[in-house]
Scaffold this motif. Structure first.
Motif, short mmCIF file in Angstrom:
data_model
loop_
_atom_site.label_atom_id
_atom_site.label_comp_id
_atom_site.label_asym_id
_atom_site.label_seq_id
_atom_site.Cartn_x
_atom_site.Cartn_y
_atom_site.Cartn_z
N UNK A 1 -60.37 -5.60 -52.34
CA UNK A 1 -59.99 -6.70 -51.45
C UNK A 1 -61.14 -7.69 -51.44
N UNK A 2 -60.94 -8.82 -52.13
CA UNK A 2 -61.98 -9.83 -52.30
C UNK A 2 -61.94 -10.81 -51.14
N UNK A 3 -63.07 -10.97 -50.45
CA UNK A 3 -63.14 -11.76 -49.22
C UNK A 3 -62.24 -11.12 -48.18
N UNK A 4 -62.49 -9.86 -47.94
CA UNK A 4 -61.59 -8.98 -47.19
C UNK A 4 -61.63 -9.17 -45.69
N UNK A 5 -62.73 -9.71 -45.16
CA UNK A 5 -62.92 -9.82 -43.72
C UNK A 5 -62.70 -8.43 -43.07
N UNK A 6 -61.98 -8.36 -41.96
CA UNK A 6 -61.80 -7.09 -41.26
C UNK A 6 -60.74 -6.19 -41.91
N UNK B 1 -55.33 -5.63 -46.35
CA UNK B 1 -55.34 -4.27 -46.90
C UNK B 1 -54.46 -3.37 -46.06
N UNK B 2 -54.48 -3.54 -44.75
CA UNK B 2 -53.60 -2.76 -43.88
C UNK B 2 -52.14 -3.05 -44.21
N UNK B 3 -51.83 -4.29 -44.51
CA UNK B 3 -50.46 -4.67 -44.83
C UNK B 3 -50.01 -4.10 -46.17
N UNK B 4 -50.85 -4.20 -47.18
CA UNK B 4 -50.44 -3.83 -48.53
C UNK B 4 -50.59 -2.33 -48.80
N UNK C 1 -69.36 -11.21 -44.66
CA UNK C 1 -69.64 -10.76 -43.30
C UNK C 1 -69.96 -9.27 -43.27
N UNK C 2 -71.22 -8.94 -43.03
CA UNK C 2 -71.60 -7.53 -42.92
C UNK C 2 -70.91 -6.84 -41.74
N UNK C 3 -70.83 -7.49 -40.56
CA UNK C 3 -70.14 -6.82 -39.45
C UNK C 3 -68.68 -6.49 -39.75
N UNK C 4 -67.97 -7.38 -40.42
CA UNK C 4 -66.57 -7.11 -40.76
C UNK C 4 -66.46 -5.94 -41.72
N UNK C 5 -67.35 -5.89 -42.70
CA UNK C 5 -67.34 -4.78 -43.65
C UNK C 5 -67.71 -3.47 -42.97
N UNK C 6 -68.71 -3.53 -42.10
CA UNK C 6 -69.12 -2.31 -41.39
C UNK C 6 -67.98 -1.77 -40.54
N UNK C 7 -67.24 -2.67 -39.91
CA UNK C 7 -66.07 -2.23 -39.15
C UNK C 7 -65.09 -1.51 -40.06
N UNK C 8 -64.74 -2.14 -41.19
CA UNK C 8 -63.77 -1.55 -42.09
C UNK C 8 -64.18 -0.19 -42.60
N UNK C 9 -65.47 -0.03 -42.87
CA UNK C 9 -65.97 1.26 -43.33
C UNK C 9 -65.90 2.30 -42.22
N UNK C 10 -66.29 1.92 -41.02
CA UNK C 10 -66.32 2.88 -39.90
C UNK C 10 -64.91 3.29 -39.48
N UNK C 11 -63.94 2.39 -39.65
CA UNK C 11 -62.56 2.69 -39.28
C UNK C 11 -61.82 3.48 -40.36
N UNK C 12 -62.48 3.68 -41.51
CA UNK C 12 -61.84 4.40 -42.60
C UNK C 12 -60.96 3.53 -43.47
#
Length: 257
Positions: free
Chosen positions: A68-73, A77-80, A118-129
């Motif tokens: 997911x390029x420029x994935x933000x939160x 990805x959740x949709x697809x 955005x590091x915070x957005x990526x960190x969220x995505x990683x922590x949420x699985x």
């Protein structure tokens, strides 16, 4: 958002939201306030042209690589990948407790890589699985180690997603990344792979045309569709009198085998 990211000044930008630690402000100010329904159409396009192939390949015991390029939160990805609709994503992100994990299941075996500035957005995505791996990179800085890592991840990807994002990238960046995906690497050379991208209207239309030429230079066209994206903000309606909705042109393309 970095000053190096190219923006259309007639388009509303939400830089302050992208540095938040959770997607709740994004949900309130964008998904809710602007009726950001485009992920329903992204999912439908994915389901029609990519999902059957992905399920058939992964059914043989393979795990696909999804980028997911420029994935933000990670809402698209959740949709697809998870098959979630607009309202399900909003429900998942309704508050700080509910957004801690993704309330859905992946629809096929897949490794998900999130790439964003955005590091915070990526960190969220990683922590949420949501993301299995992340790369934080200003993609318009092409001499960095991070950009090289993104190019490698692009070459390794079986499915590339980039929605409402390419407008922010230099054409040289788009050329580099798209050619990396198209050429593949290792076992991915000449291996079937798919891209889902979209283009915004009425923003940066000339840039969109140039981006389309790059995509068609390296990939084979599969299908397209025009849909609504989201409601325009007050700023955008002032800049585009008479318009209430921004629109999308969705494209699916495939790697040349």
């Amino acid at each position: 958002m970095s000053a190096d990211i190219k923006t259309d000044e007639k388009k509303q930008h939400f830089d302050d939201i992208y540095v938040e630690k959770t997607p709740v402000p994004y949900k309130i100010r964008i998904l809710d306030a602007l009726s950001y329904i485009s992920d329903d159409f992204n999912r439908e396009m994915f389901d029609a042209h990519i999902l059957p192939w992905a399920k058939s390949i992964s059914g043989d015991g393979n795990t696909l690589n999804f980028l997911d390029l420029c994935s933000c939160f990670g809402n698209t990805t959740m949709a697809t990948i998870y098959g979630m609709d607009y309202n399900q994503i909003r429900e998942n992100w309704k508050d700080e407790d509910s957004c801690v994990s993704i309330q859905g299941e992946r629809r096929f075996p897949v490794k998900i890589t999130g790439v964003d500035i955005s590091q915070p957005a990526l960190d969220y995505g990683a922590s949420a699985g949501l993301y299995d791996s992340i790369i934080c990179s200003n993609l318009n800085e092409r001499a960095t180690e991070e950009f090289a890592s993104v190019n490698k991840a692009m070459a390794d990807a079986d499915i590339l997603l980039s929605t409402a994002a390419l407008v922010y990238l230099d054409l040289e960046t788009i050329e580099s990344l798209v050619s990396s995906f198209a050429n593949g690497s290792g076992t991915n050379k000449k291996k079937e792979g798919y891209v889902l991208v979209n283009f915004l209207n009425p923003f940066a239309l000339e840039k969109a045309d140039e981006t389309k030429r790059i995509l068609l230079k390296h990939l084979d066209f599969v299908a397209s569709r025009a849909t609504r994206h989201r409601r325009m903000s007050k700023l955008e309606m002032e800049n585009y009198p008479g318009e209430e909705w921004s629109l999308l042109e969705l494209w699916v393309l495939k790697r040349r085998c």
